[in-house]
Design an enzyme around this catalytic site. Structure first.
Site, mmCIF file in Angstrom:
data_model
loop_
_atom_site.group_PDB
_atom_site.id
_atom_site.type_symbol
_atom_site.label_atom_id
_atom_site.label_comp_id
_atom_site.label_asym_id
_atom_site.label_seq_id
_atom_site.Cartn_x
_atom_site.Cartn_y
_atom_site.Cartn_z
ATOM 1 N N ARG A 75 13.218 -10.873 -0.174
ATOM 2 C CA ARG A 75 13.248 -10.065 1.038
ATOM 3 C C ARG A 75 11.940 -9.325 1.308
ATOM 4 O O ARG A 75 11.711 -8.806 2.387
ATOM 5 C CB ARG A 75 14.421 -9.071 0.965
ATOM 6 C CG ARG A 75 15.779 -9.750 1.092
ATOM 7 C CD ARG A 75 16.915 -8.895 0.559
ATOM 8 N NE ARG A 75 17.010 -8.933 -0.893
ATOM 9 C CZ ARG A 75 17.968 -8.333 -1.596
ATOM 10 N NH1 ARG A 75 18.896 -7.635 -0.982
ATOM 11 N NH2 ARG A 75 17.994 -8.425 -2.912
ATOM 12 N N LYS A 88 8.326 -9.018 -7.017
ATOM 13 C CA LYS A 88 8.754 -7.697 -6.508
ATOM 14 C C LYS A 88 8.377 -6.538 -7.428
ATOM 15 O O LYS A 88 7.839 -5.530 -6.978
ATOM 16 C CB LYS A 88 10.263 -7.713 -6.284
ATOM 17 C CG LYS A 88 10.828 -6.334 -6.007
ATOM 18 C CD LYS A 88 12.152 -6.343 -5.304
ATOM 19 C CE LYS A 88 13.275 -6.895 -6.132
ATOM 20 N NZ LYS A 88 14.554 -6.783 -5.386
ATOM 21 N N GLY A 142 20.877 -15.076 -11.709
ATOM 22 C CA GLY A 142 21.636 -13.865 -11.435
ATOM 23 C C GLY A 142 21.508 -12.811 -12.520
ATOM 24 O O GLY A 142 21.054 -13.079 -13.636
ATOM 25 N N GLY A 164 25.839 -3.055 -3.707
ATOM 26 C CA GLY A 164 27.187 -3.258 -4.196
ATOM 27 C C GLY A 164 27.926 -1.921 -4.140
ATOM 28 O O GLY A 164 27.336 -0.870 -4.368
ATOM 29 N N GLU A 179 30.115 -6.697 -4.261
ATOM 30 C CA GLU A 179 28.810 -6.962 -3.649
ATOM 31 C C GLU A 179 28.948 -6.939 -2.123
ATOM 32 O O GLU A 179 29.998 -7.295 -1.578
ATOM 33 C CB GLU A 179 28.274 -8.309 -4.119
ATOM 34 C CG GLU A 179 27.744 -8.288 -5.531
ATOM 35 C CD GLU A 179 26.734 -7.175 -5.767
ATOM 36 O OE1 GLU A 179 25.642 -7.232 -5.178
ATOM 37 O OE2 GLU A 179 27.042 -6.241 -6.527
ATOM 38 N N ASN A 225 -36.202 18.591 -4.409
ATOM 39 C CA ASN A 225 -35.685 18.447 -3.050
ATOM 40 C C ASN A 225 -36.033 17.064 -2.524
ATOM 41 O O ASN A 225 -37.207 16.680 -2.484
ATOM 42 C CB ASN A 225 -36.308 19.521 -2.162
ATOM 43 C CG ASN A 225 -35.655 19.525 -0.785
ATOM 44 O OD1 ASN A 225 -34.608 20.134 -0.586
ATOM 45 N ND2 ASN A 225 -36.257 18.808 0.141
ATOM 46 N N TYR A 249 -34.006 -2.402 -5.521
ATOM 47 C CA TYR A 249 -33.739 -3.842 -5.650
ATOM 48 C C TYR A 249 -34.850 -4.617 -4.958
ATOM 49 O O TYR A 249 -35.161 -4.373 -3.793
ATOM 50 C CB TYR A 249 -32.388 -4.132 -4.979
ATOM 51 C CG TYR A 249 -31.896 -5.556 -5.118
ATOM 52 C CD1 TYR A 249 -31.821 -6.162 -6.364
ATOM 53 C CD2 TYR A 249 -31.502 -6.274 -3.996
ATOM 54 C CE1 TYR A 249 -31.360 -7.462 -6.491
ATOM 55 C CE2 TYR A 249 -31.030 -7.578 -4.116
ATOM 56 C CZ TYR A 249 -30.967 -8.171 -5.366
ATOM 57 O OH TYR A 249 -30.505 -9.457 -5.483
ATOM 58 N N ALA A 305 -44.523 13.378 3.664
ATOM 59 C CA ALA A 305 -43.480 12.729 4.467
ATOM 60 C C ALA A 305 -43.937 11.355 4.928
ATOM 61 O O ALA A 305 -45.123 11.124 5.169
ATOM 62 C CB ALA A 305 -43.152 13.600 5.677
HETATM 63 C C1 UD1 Z 1 21.862 -5.497 -7.349
HETATM 64 C C2 UD1 Z 1 23.368 -5.385 -7.659
HETATM 65 C C3 UD1 Z 1 23.997 -4.444 -6.644
HETATM 66 C C4 UD1 Z 1 23.296 -3.104 -6.641
HETATM 67 C C5 UD1 Z 1 21.798 -3.266 -6.441
HETATM 68 C C6 UD1 Z 1 21.094 -1.959 -6.674
HETATM 69 C C7 UD1 Z 1 24.064 -7.518 -8.643
HETATM 70 C C8 UD1 Z 1 24.740 -8.812 -8.379
HETATM 71 N N1 UD1 Z 1 23.968 -6.686 -7.598
HETATM 72 O O1 UD1 Z 1 21.733 -6.102 -6.082
HETATM 73 O O2 UD1 Z 1 25.370 -4.248 -6.961
HETATM 74 O O3 UD1 Z 1 23.841 -2.262 -5.649
HETATM 75 O O4 UD1 Z 1 21.262 -4.214 -7.374
HETATM 76 O O5 UD1 Z 1 19.743 -2.040 -6.371
HETATM 77 O O6 UD1 Z 1 23.664 -7.261 -9.757
HETATM 78 N N2 UD1 Z 1 17.057 -10.168 -11.545
HETATM 79 C C9 UD1 Z 1 16.799 -10.910 -12.680
HETATM 80 N N3 UD1 Z 1 17.307 -12.176 -12.778
HETATM 81 C C10 UD1 Z 1 18.075 -12.722 -11.816
HETATM 82 C C11 UD1 Z 1 18.347 -11.961 -10.646
HETATM 83 C C12 UD1 Z 1 17.835 -10.678 -10.549
HETATM 84 O O7 UD1 Z 1 16.117 -10.450 -13.586
HETATM 85 O O8 UD1 Z 1 18.488 -13.869 -11.985
HETATM 86 C C13 UD1 Z 1 16.500 -8.819 -11.433
HETATM 87 C C14 UD1 Z 1 15.626 -8.629 -10.220
HETATM 88 O O9 UD1 Z 1 14.271 -8.926 -10.540
HETATM 89 C C15 UD1 Z 1 15.815 -7.159 -9.880
HETATM 90 C C16 UD1 Z 1 17.186 -6.844 -10.419
HETATM 91 O O10 UD1 Z 1 17.544 -7.905 -11.286
HETATM 92 O O11 UD1 Z 1 14.865 -6.333 -10.522
HETATM 93 C C17 UD1 Z 1 18.232 -6.723 -9.312
HETATM 94 O O12 UD1 Z 1 18.190 -7.908 -8.545
HETATM 95 P P1 UD1 Z 1 18.216 -7.850 -6.969
HETATM 96 O O13 UD1 Z 1 18.074 -9.226 -6.461
HETATM 97 O O14 UD1 Z 1 17.290 -6.834 -6.457
HETATM 98 O O15 UD1 Z 1 19.740 -7.395 -6.750
HETATM 99 P P2 UD1 Z 1 20.321 -6.621 -5.496
HETATM 100 O O16 UD1 Z 1 20.649 -7.586 -4.435
HETATM 101 O O17 UD1 Z 1 19.472 -5.485 -5.136
HETATM 102 MG MG MG Z 2 17.522 -4.919 -5.665
#
Ligand code: UD1
Ligand code: MG
Length: 482
Positions: A24, A31, A87, A147, A162, A385, A395, A431
């Site tokens: 996003r 990010k 995820g 969420g 979510e 001065n 240079y 000067a």
């Molecule tokens: C997530 C939560 C949501 C919460 C929000 C708060 C889940 C499914 N949702 O949503 O409930 O309100 O954060 O900010 O958890 N990441 C990984 N590996 C992955 C996916 C994500 O390391 O496979 C990391 C991302 O880099 C990020 C964090 O997890 O730093 C959260 O992921 P993001 O995609 O921002 O989740 P949100 O949609 O914000």
């Molecule tokens: Mg997030």
């Protein structure tokens, strides 16, 4: 509780989720490497965890893993690779081995940088009363994108829903999941094993483990963040800007508590490592960046930008100066409109004025370069001065050369000093000179064409011109309009 026990958490592993791309943000940069409050997001999160003295801090990396690792490893975190990124629950599963036998797991998203150590301590404390999970939540006026917390009773939680799975009624829920949790490891792992990728993105959501724990009769508590900003994640550029604004405000508030005057504070931007002494005044729109350190009773006037600058006490920086990696001793006066490039050093009481650029040079005690100069690779002694428009030619198109100017030297306006060259103590430069040879102490250096004056030349010229124009009378002037 025993103080030492309260301070160390050897039964706790901290897991920071930082493998996602951040679609996003529409960016080629991962990010968690985006900046807010003068540091990458992930940097803030690791720093908030360090004082917990957990057994280990693990960052789950994936997207731009190398760069993210390079950001966290120097701070003392280890990394686990999640490839592909299926995820937040999947991120936990791939970290299981690294988490090892820690009894408790604190989970944080790498994109929620405003979290504070005290809040994590309180969360852990609450969790240790025997829950399976304790969630840091916040009540937001606009919960969109997060969420939502589905409460079971006043204290306990039934599920996290979510955004994409909310029923129309649930949209009204304004308590959100911060994605910061404390889990009891022995209870989390079996629950997580049951989570299915039942969502549009086919991802394993950590949030789904909550309802599974609830169904098996476990207790899940929620701790509402006293300051809801600590729960804010950064999914968009607007989120980043909002979080940056909060960090800047916190830093300014701290400085004001420490005795710094800030005019129109919301326009002043100060990086986290900047240190400022009492009774210093920052005028509107000042930026203090990097490792800048400012002494007491200084005034930094409007529009000035200082990066990695060191200032003594009672320094006056007039409007619109740019200082980069340079040092100004006490009582220096700079600007307006001066530029100090790296490795410039202005000694006590030196004065560098408008439209002067200095690079890798020392200006001695009480010496002055008040107007329109370039001084590079130069050492100026004390009480000298440098006249308006003086330029050091450091240079020659091939290499840089030094200029040395002694004590009590007077350099006349519009002098060109062709380096390498030395002006001895007490020397005097006429000067408009182009100085190509050393000038010994107390000598006069003069290097310019002599003036020749032709009496009446101009009057004669005008007579000649009017005689020729008599033969070519001017066109009739336009009629004046009425
Ligand atoms: C997530 C939560 C949501 C919460 C929000 C708060 C889940 C499914 N949702 O949503 O409930 O309100 O954060 O900010 O958890 N990441 C990984 N590996 C992955 C996916 C994500 O390391 O496979 C990391 C991302 O880099 C990020 C964090 O997890 O730093 C959260 O992921 P993001 O995609 O921002 O989740 P949100 O949609 O914000
Ligand atoms: Mg997030």
């Amino acid at each position: 509780m025993d103080n030492a026990l309260a301070m160390s958490n050897h039964d706790v592993a901290v897991l920071i989720l930082a493998a996602g791309k951040g679609t996003r943000l529409k960016s080629s940069l991962a990010k968690v490497l985006h900046y807010a409050g003068g540091r990458p997001l992930i940097d803030h999160v690791v720093r908030a965890c360090l004082p917990l003295h957990a057994k280990k801090i693990i960052a789950v990396v994936g997207h731009q893993a190398q760069q993210v690792s390079a950001a966290v490893e120097p701070l003392g975190a280890e990394t686990v690779l999640q490839q592909p990124q299926n995820g937040t629950g999947h991120a936990m599963l791939v970290s299981k081995r690294a988490i090892g036998n820690a009894k408790y797991i604190i989970v944080l998203p790498g994109d929620a940088p405003l979290i504070r150590t005290e809040t994590l301590r309180a969360l852990l404390q609450k969790h240790k009363s025997g829950n399976a999970a304790t969630i840091l939540t916040a009540v937001l006026a606009d919960p969109a994108g997060y969420g939502r917390i589905l409460r079971k009773s006043g204290d306990t939680v039934a599920a996290i829903i979510e955004e994409s799975q909310l029923t129309p009624d649930q949209r009204e829920l304004n308590e959100i999941n911060s994605s910061i949790y404390c889990f009891t490891a022995a209870k989390l792992w079996p629950a997580l094993a049951h989570v299915k990728p039942n969502n549009r993105h086919r991802e394993i959501y950590l949030t789904d483990a909550i309802s599974i724990l609830n169904s098996s009769g476990e207790t899940i508590l929620a701790e509402i963040a006293a300051d809801p900003r600590e729960a804010l994640g950064c999914n968009t550029r607007a989120d980043l800007a909002g979080v940056d604004r909060t960090f800047r405000e916190w830093k300014r508030d701290q400085l004001m508590r420490d005795g710094v005057t800030i005019q129109l504070p919301e326009t002043v931007l100060v990086d986290p490592d900047v240190v400022i002494g009492e009774d210093t005044i920052l005028e509107p729109t000042v930026q203090l960046l990097g490792k800048t350190r400012i002494g007491m009773r200084c005034t930094i006037r409007t529009g000035s930008v200082l990066r990695d600058a060191t200032l003594g006490d009672d320094v006056l920086v007039e409007p619109h100066c740019v200082i980069d990696s340079s040092r100004l001793e006490s009582e220096v006066i700079l600007g307006p409109f001066a530029r100090l490039r790296p490795e410039s050093h202005l000694l006590r009481g030196a004065k560098v004025g408008n439209f002067v650029e200095i690079k890798k040079s020392t200006i001695g005690e009480g010496s002055k370069a008040p107007h329109l100069s370039y001084i590079g690779d130069t050492k100026v002694g004390s009480k000298s001065n440098i006249g308006a428009g003086t330029i050091t030619c450091n240079y020659d198109g091939f290499a840089k050369h030094p200029t040395t100017i002694g004590n009590r030297v007077f350099v006349g306006s519009d002098t060109v000093l062709v380096a390498p060259v030395k002006l001895g103590d007490g020397a005097y430069i006429a000067a408009g000179s182009v100085i190509t040879e050393n000038v010994p102490p107390d000598a006069l250096g003069i290097a310019r064409g002599r003036q020749s004056t032709k009496p009446n030349w101009a009057a004669k010229k005008r007579r000649e011109l009017s005689a020729t124009s008599a033969h070519h009378p001017k066109k009739k002037p336009h009629k004046k309009r009425r």
